[in-house]
Design a protein around this motif. Structure first.
Motif, PDB file in Angstrom:
ATOM      1  N   ASN A 239       0.723  -1.173  -0.199  1.00  0.00           N
ATOM      2  CA  ASN A 239       0.019   0.027   0.217  1.00  0.00           C
ATOM      3  C   ASN A 239       0.670   1.412  -0.054  1.00  0.00           C
ATOM      4  N   GLY A 240       1.990   1.080  -0.701  1.00  0.00           N
ATOM      5  CA  GLY A 240       2.783   2.362  -0.895  1.00  0.00           C
ATOM      6  C   GLY A 240       3.930   2.381   0.034  1.00  0.00           C
ATOM      7  N   VAL A 241       3.921   1.885   1.051  1.00  0.00           N
ATOM      8  CA  VAL A 241       5.003   1.790   2.228  1.00  0.00           C
ATOM      9  C   VAL A 241       5.735   0.565   2.071  1.00  0.00           C
ATOM     10  N   GLU A 242       7.326   0.987   2.155  1.00  0.00           N
ATOM     11  CA  GLU A 242       8.054  -0.128   2.013  1.00  0.00           C
ATOM     12  C   GLU A 242       8.095  -1.018   3.246  1.00  0.00           C
ATOM     13  N   ILE A 243       8.385  -2.456   3.156  1.00  0.00           N
ATOM     14  CA  ILE A 243       8.285  -3.187   4.089  1.00  0.00           C
ATOM     15  C   ILE A 243       9.507  -4.061   4.353  1.00  0.00           C
ATOM     16  N   PRO A 244       9.968  -4.635   5.410  1.00  0.00           N
ATOM     17  CA  PRO A 244      10.992  -5.326   5.583  1.00  0.00           C
ATOM     18  C   PRO A 244      11.000  -6.844   4.943  1.00  0.00           C
ATOM     19  N   TRP A 245      11.746  -7.408   4.543  1.00  0.00           N
ATOM     20  CA  TRP A 245      11.806  -8.656   3.827  1.00  0.00           C
ATOM     21  C   TRP A 245      12.561 -10.240   4.622  1.00  0.00           C
ATOM     22  N   GLU A 246      12.273 -11.097   4.115  1.00  0.00           N
ATOM     23  CA  GLU A 246      12.632 -12.353   5.101  1.00  0.00           C
ATOM     24  C   GLU A 246      14.034 -12.483   4.424  1.00  0.00           C
ATOM     25  N   SER A 247      14.229 -12.495   3.310  1.00  0.00           N
ATOM     26  CA  SER A 247      15.685 -12.779   2.544  1.00  0.00           C
ATOM     27  C   SER A 247      16.107 -11.841   1.378  1.00  0.00           C
ATOM     28  N   ARG A 248      17.293 -11.621   1.284  1.00  0.00           N
ATOM     29  CA  ARG A 248      17.662 -10.943   0.194  1.00  0.00           C
ATOM     30  C   ARG A 248      18.838 -11.516  -0.248  1.00  0.00           C
ATOM     31  N   ASP A 249      19.247 -12.389  -1.376  1.00  0.00           N
ATOM     32  CA  ASP A 249      20.399 -12.790  -1.926  1.00  0.00           C
ATOM     33  C   ASP A 249      20.804 -12.617  -3.124  1.00  0.00           C
ATOM     34  N   ILE A 250      21.986 -12.083  -3.477  1.00  0.00           N
ATOM     35  CA  ILE A 250      22.190 -11.644  -4.665  1.00  0.00           C
ATOM     36  C   ILE A 250      23.324 -12.846  -5.123  1.00  0.00           C
ATOM     37  N   LEU A 251      23.201 -13.523  -6.101  1.00  0.00           N
ATOM     38  CA  LEU A 251      23.816 -14.704  -6.741  1.00  0.00           C
ATOM     39  C   LEU A 251      24.315 -14.499  -7.911  1.00  0.00           C
ATOM     40  N   PRO A 252      25.636 -14.984  -8.292  1.00  0.00           N
ATOM     41  CA  PRO A 252      26.024 -14.834  -9.787  1.00  0.00           C
ATOM     42  C   PRO A 252      25.572 -16.049 -10.428  1.00  0.00           C
ATOM     43  N   HIS A 253      25.550 -16.027 -11.879  1.00  0.00           N
ATOM     44  CA  HIS A 253      25.241 -16.830 -13.022  1.00  0.00           C
ATOM     45  C   HIS A 253      26.542 -17.239 -13.432  1.00  0.00           C
ATOM     46  N   PRO A 254      26.413 -18.415 -14.110  1.00  0.00           N
ATOM     47  CA  PRO A 254      27.725 -18.829 -14.870  1.00  0.00           C
ATOM     48  C   PRO A 254      27.990 -17.721 -16.112  1.00  0.00           C
ATOM     49  N   GLU A 265       6.380 -12.055   4.016  1.00  0.00           N
ATOM     50  CA  GLU A 265       5.237 -12.751   4.429  1.00  0.00           C
ATOM     51  C   GLU A 265       3.884 -11.659   4.161  1.00  0.00           C
ATOM     52  N   VAL A 266       2.957 -12.198   3.633  1.00  0.00           N
ATOM     53  CA  VAL A 266       1.681 -11.530   3.494  1.00  0.00           C
ATOM     54  C   VAL A 266       0.973 -11.737   4.910  1.00  0.00           C
ATOM     55  N   GLN A 267       0.624 -10.318   5.233  1.00  0.00           N
ATOM     56  CA  GLN A 267      -0.216 -10.196   6.581  1.00  0.00           C
ATOM     57  C   GLN A 267      -1.443 -10.972   6.593  1.00  0.00           C
ATOM     58  N   GLU A 268      -1.720 -11.465   7.624  1.00  0.00           N
ATOM     59  CA  GLU A 268      -3.189 -11.928   7.644  1.00  0.00           C
ATOM     60  C   GLU A 268      -4.319 -10.998   7.259  1.00  0.00           C
ATOM     61  N   GLY A 269      -5.352 -11.614   6.318  1.00  0.00           N
ATOM     62  CA  GLY A 269      -6.255 -10.779   5.792  1.00  0.00           C
ATOM     63  C   GLY A 269      -6.016  -9.619   4.610  1.00  0.00           C
ATOM     64  N   ASP A 270      -4.712  -9.679   4.439  1.00  0.00           N
ATOM     65  CA  ASP A 270      -4.524  -8.912   3.089  1.00  0.00           C
ATOM     66  C   ASP A 270      -4.750  -9.433   1.875  1.00  0.00           C
ATOM     67  N   ASP A 271      -4.910  -8.739   1.034  1.00  0.00           N
ATOM     68  CA  ASP A 271      -5.259  -9.288  -0.456  1.00  0.00           C
ATOM     69  C   ASP A 271      -3.673  -8.886  -0.977  1.00  0.00           C
ATOM     70  N   GLU A 272      -3.340  -9.943  -1.707  1.00  0.00           N
ATOM     71  CA  GLU A 272      -2.097 -10.007  -2.315  1.00  0.00           C
ATOM     72  C   GLU A 272      -1.844  -8.898  -3.405  1.00  0.00           C
ATOM     73  N   ASN A 273      -2.863  -8.325  -4.065  1.00  0.00           N
ATOM     74  CA  ASN A 273      -2.717  -7.293  -4.762  1.00  0.00           C
ATOM     75  C   ASN A 273      -2.244  -5.997  -4.017  1.00  0.00           C
ATOM     76  N   MET A 274      -2.226  -5.899  -2.827  1.00  0.00           N
ATOM     77  CA  MET A 274      -1.791  -5.037  -1.935  1.00  0.00           C
ATOM     78  C   MET A 274      -0.140  -4.937  -2.058  1.00  0.00           C
ATOM     79  N   TYR A 275       0.523  -5.929  -2.308  1.00  0.00           N
ATOM     80  CA  TYR A 275       2.005  -6.121  -2.278  1.00  0.00           C
ATOM     81  C   TYR A 275       2.570  -5.957  -3.707  1.00  0.00           C
TER      82      TYR A 275
END
Length: 306
Positions: A239-254, A265-275
């Protein structure tokens, strides 16, 4: 200082600073041990362009060696390049051997294996402006840094004040580093970018959002992949507000590109379209916004978006 943390310090690419959006970087990382450690060179040096290694030198090889195919072409312009690079790093090996001993003495350490690391380099922005830095650490803690605009070295701990006063007392040392960072480093960065033009050109990321269930909990994972250079800005917005995330991995490709994965994680009761998953990279004219798009068939669990 020994143990798992010490090995991570050596192998983890301390202070590595990939290019930010709209810029290119040339950085060098040198590590010197106060004594032998099984499986680890007592001195090592690695050069990076936009966060990608292009040469390395160790106290075991005693030679500067290419780490990227494009850098081997530099001999077409300078047939003495690798000899010069080897000589420079052999000299640096001796200098930093003294640095680690001096840091130990100034920090009242007489036993154990300790590490002195130096990171320095320059940055070239698309608008032509430049930047540069040098940062030294001892056992993973900031030790001393160079402020090129003020032409001074600044101690970051009491044990570095002797080194600070010694280096600042010789103005030629400060002038050397300023001229190097603003001159020769930038000159070679431009040369490296030209040599590696095909390899180092920016590549825009592909993007995708997937969903997974874990009991009553729902997680959304945003992907950006196949991009170059490494530096990228990604975030989840609710809903326009930055939220923390569970993980952030930057990995190299060959193939030399990168991917990043970010989960919330989607908060209980939220519609996924809010993200919304937002991605910005130097190859993109503007931020890309991606939402989860439910599959149209039972055999698919995610939808790509760009």
């Amino acid at each position: 200082m020994t143990g798992p943390h010490f090995l991570l310090l050596l192998l983890g690419g301390l202070w590595l600073q990939p290019a930010r959006a709209g810029s290119h970087t040339c950085h060098f990382s040198r590590s010197s041990l106060s004594g032998p450690l099984p499986g680890v060179p007592q001195f090592s040096s690695v050069g990076y362009v936009d966060g990608v290694p292009f040469f390395s030198y160790t106290s075991e090889s005693h030679m500067a060696e290419p780490r990227a195919p494009w850098i081997e072409r530099i001999t077409m312009e300078d047939i003495h390049y690798w000899d010069t690079c080897t000589n420079v790093n052999q000299g640096a090996e001796q200098v930093h051997r003294d640095d680690v001993r001096n840091a130990m003495g100034q920090s009242n350490h007489t036993e154990g294996v300790h590490v002195y690391q130096v990171m320095f380099g320059c940055e070239l922005w698309d608008n032509g402006s430049i930047g540069g830095f040098r940062q030294d650490t001892f056992d993973g803690h900031d030790f001393i840094s160079f402020e090129k605009d003020r032409l001074v070295f600044t101690a970051a701990m009491d044990g570095a004040r002797i080194t600070q006063d010694l280096w600042n007392s010789d103005r030629s040392i400060c002038l050397y580093w300023k001229e190097y960072l603003e001159g020769r480093c930038i000159e070679y960065l431009k040369k490296y970018l030209k040599l590696g033009e095909e390899r180092l050109q920016t590549v825009a990321p592909e993007t995708m959002v997937t969903r997974r269930k874990n009991g009553d909990r729902t997680f959304l994972t945003g992907y950006a992949y196949g991009f170059y250079p490494r530096e990228i800005e990604v975030k989840w917005v609710r809903n326009g507000v930055e939220i923390p995330w569970e993980s952030r991995d930057i990995l190299p490709h060959p193939d030399g590109t990168y991917q990043v994965r970010t989960t919330v994680e989607v908060q209980e009761g939220d519609d996924e379209n809010m993200y919304r998953y937002e991605v910005y990279h130097s190859s993109l004219p503007e931020t890309v916004t991606v939402m989860y798009d439910p599959p149209t068939t039972d055999s698919s669990s995610s939808q790509s978006s760009a």
